[in-house]
Design a protein around this motif. Sequence first.
Motif, PDB file in Angstrom:
ATOM      1  N   ASN A   1       0.833  -1.212   0.000  1.00 52.00           N
ATOM      2  CA  ASN A   1       0.000   0.000   0.000  1.00 52.00           C
ATOM      3  C   ASN A   1       0.866   1.260   0.000  1.00 52.00           C
ATOM      4  OD1 ASN A   1      -2.372  -1.485   0.026  1.00 52.00           O
ATOM      5  ND2 ASN A   1      -2.472  -1.553   2.269  1.00 52.00           N
ATOM      6  N   LYS A   2       1.941   1.239   0.800  1.00 50.72           N
ATOM      7  CA  LYS A   2       2.840   2.400   0.834  1.00 50.72           C
ATOM      8  C   LYS A   2       3.510   2.606  -0.519  1.00 50.72           C
ATOM      9  CE  LYS A   2       3.903   2.282   5.791  1.00 50.72           C
ATOM     10  NZ  LYS A   2       4.968   2.100   6.812  1.00 50.72           N
ATOM     11  N   ILE A   3       3.912   1.503  -1.131  1.00 50.15           N
ATOM     12  CA  ILE A   3       4.542   1.600  -2.451  1.00 50.15           C
ATOM     13  C   ILE A   3       3.559   2.167  -3.470  1.00 50.15           C
ATOM     14  CG2 ILE A   3       5.454   0.219  -4.365  1.00 50.15           C
ATOM     15  CD1 ILE A   3       6.671  -1.642  -2.240  1.00 50.15           C
ATOM     16  N   LYS A   4       2.289   1.713  -3.372  1.00 48.74           N
ATOM     17  CA  LYS A   4       1.270   2.220  -4.300  1.00 48.74           C
ATOM     18  C   LYS A   4       1.054   3.724  -4.112  1.00 48.74           C
ATOM     19  CE  LYS A   4      -3.358   1.165  -6.013  1.00 48.74           C
ATOM     20  NZ  LYS A   4      -3.782   2.550  -6.102  1.00 48.74           N
ATOM     21  N   VAL A   5       1.029   4.160  -2.834  1.00 48.64           N
ATOM     22  CA  VAL A   5       0.876   5.591  -2.557  1.00 48.64           C
ATOM     23  C   VAL A   5       2.042   6.373  -3.152  1.00 48.64           C
ATOM     24  CG1 VAL A   5       0.873   7.317  -0.718  1.00 48.64           C
ATOM     25  CG2 VAL A   5      -0.531   5.261  -0.500  1.00 48.64           C
ATOM     26  N   LEU A   6       3.252   5.837  -2.973  1.00 49.91           N
ATOM     27  CA  LEU A   6       4.435   6.505  -3.526  1.00 49.91           C
ATOM     28  C   LEU A   6       4.392   6.529  -5.051  1.00 49.91           C
ATOM     29  CD1 LEU A   6       7.220   5.054  -1.188  1.00 49.91           C
ATOM     30  CD2 LEU A   6       6.317   7.384  -1.198  1.00 49.91           C
ATOM     31  N   GLU A   7       3.939   5.408  -5.633  1.00 54.14           N
ATOM     32  CA  GLU A   7       3.831   5.369  -7.091  1.00 54.14           C
ATOM     33  C   GLU A   7       2.811   6.385  -7.586  1.00 54.14           C
ATOM     34  OE1 GLU A   7       2.891   1.319  -7.874  1.00 54.14           O
ATOM     35  OE2 GLU A   7       4.991   0.653  -7.898  1.00 54.14           O
ATOM     36  N   ASP A   8       1.675   6.504  -6.863  1.00 51.89           N
ATOM     37  CA  ASP A   8       0.663   7.498  -7.237  1.00 51.89           C
ATOM     38  C   ASP A   8       1.228   8.913  -7.103  1.00 51.89           C
ATOM     39  OD1 ASP A   8      -1.090   5.466  -7.729  1.00 51.89           O
ATOM     40  OD2 ASP A   8      -2.108   5.598  -5.787  1.00 51.89           O
ATOM     41  N   ALA A   9       2.004   9.132  -6.031  1.00 48.00           N
ATOM     42  CA  ALA A   9       2.619  10.451  -5.830  1.00 48.00           C
ATOM     43  C   ALA A   9       3.604  10.757  -6.951  1.00 48.00           C
ATOM     44  CB  ALA A   9       3.317  10.492  -4.468  1.00 48.00           C
ATOM     45  N   ASP A  10       4.354   9.730  -7.373  1.00 49.96           N
ATOM     46  CA  ASP A  10       5.293   9.929  -8.489  1.00 49.96           C
ATOM     47  C   ASP A  10       4.551  10.286  -9.770  1.00 49.96           C
ATOM     48  OD1 ASP A  10       7.530   9.493  -6.982  1.00 49.96           O
ATOM     49  OD2 ASP A  10       7.647   7.344  -7.429  1.00 49.96           O
ATOM     50  N   LYS A  11       3.409   9.623  -9.991  1.00 50.63           N
ATOM     51  CA  LYS A  11       2.617   9.922 -11.188  1.00 50.63           C
ATOM     52  C   LYS A  11       2.115  11.364 -11.153  1.00 50.63           C
ATOM     53  CE  LYS A  11       1.003   5.199 -12.048  1.00 50.63           C
ATOM     54  NZ  LYS A  11      -0.185   4.313 -12.074  1.00 50.63           N
TER      55      LYS A  11
END
Length: 259
Positions: A212-222
């Motif tokens: 979930n944290k990785i997904k949040v970071l990936e969304d933030a990167d996007k």
Amino acid sequence: MKAGSLIRLELKNFMSHDNLEIDFKPNINFITGGNDSGKSAIVRALVIVLDGFNKWTATNSYIELIRNKKYPSKIKVTICNSGENAFDKEEFGDNIVVIRKLFIYGSSIFEIQNQAGVIVSQSKKKLDEIKKSLKIHVNIPTAILEKDTMRQFLTIDDPFEKYSFYEKATLLQSLQEEGVILRNNIIERLTTILQQTNVLEKEVADIKELENKIKVLEDADKIRQQKNNLMHELVWAKVYEAETRLNIKIDIKDRIKNR
């Protein structure tokens, strides 16, 4: 003979026997003789060489069993190891030889040999494996019945004691003991599995949290990338607007000059 049958017994300097050799026949063997002729010595020798439990092995009073105290006693038994139920046939061959030497200072040593007479092991654990595999039950009363045990059984009046003897003779007691050990092992194994399951569930939860944290970071990167793209487009839009205004001014000046 089938695997587990006794083929031969040899006694040297043991109790009343200076040198005795007995070749056993298939099925039932009768040993007869007068009082003090050494019949009980044969039974005790079998118990001792196969590491059974009786009053002699319990007290380690081997000095009483040694005929000539200048030399150790030697008990040697040859066991049939042929047929489909043979124990480690490749290692031992058709016969397994077990030797036990008794010393006057109370100790003893084992030798387990293969058919060729080569020592394979000197471990009691290996002997236990052989006895278990070949179904040699030394400690049950009816397998090797001594005079004292027979007298005890014949004089028992208490039915509970007789049933206890029956349990030992039919291996019910050992089966019950093995059942308790097996149950404890199962409980211990289940406890370990439960503990491992709890650890696994925690690890799975930790992995999901990390995902979930990785997904949040990936969304933030996007989002950050989209912002950068928009900023880039904005800069070029301002450049285009400035160029357009400049071109208009230049065009107006050229028209005024041409008038």
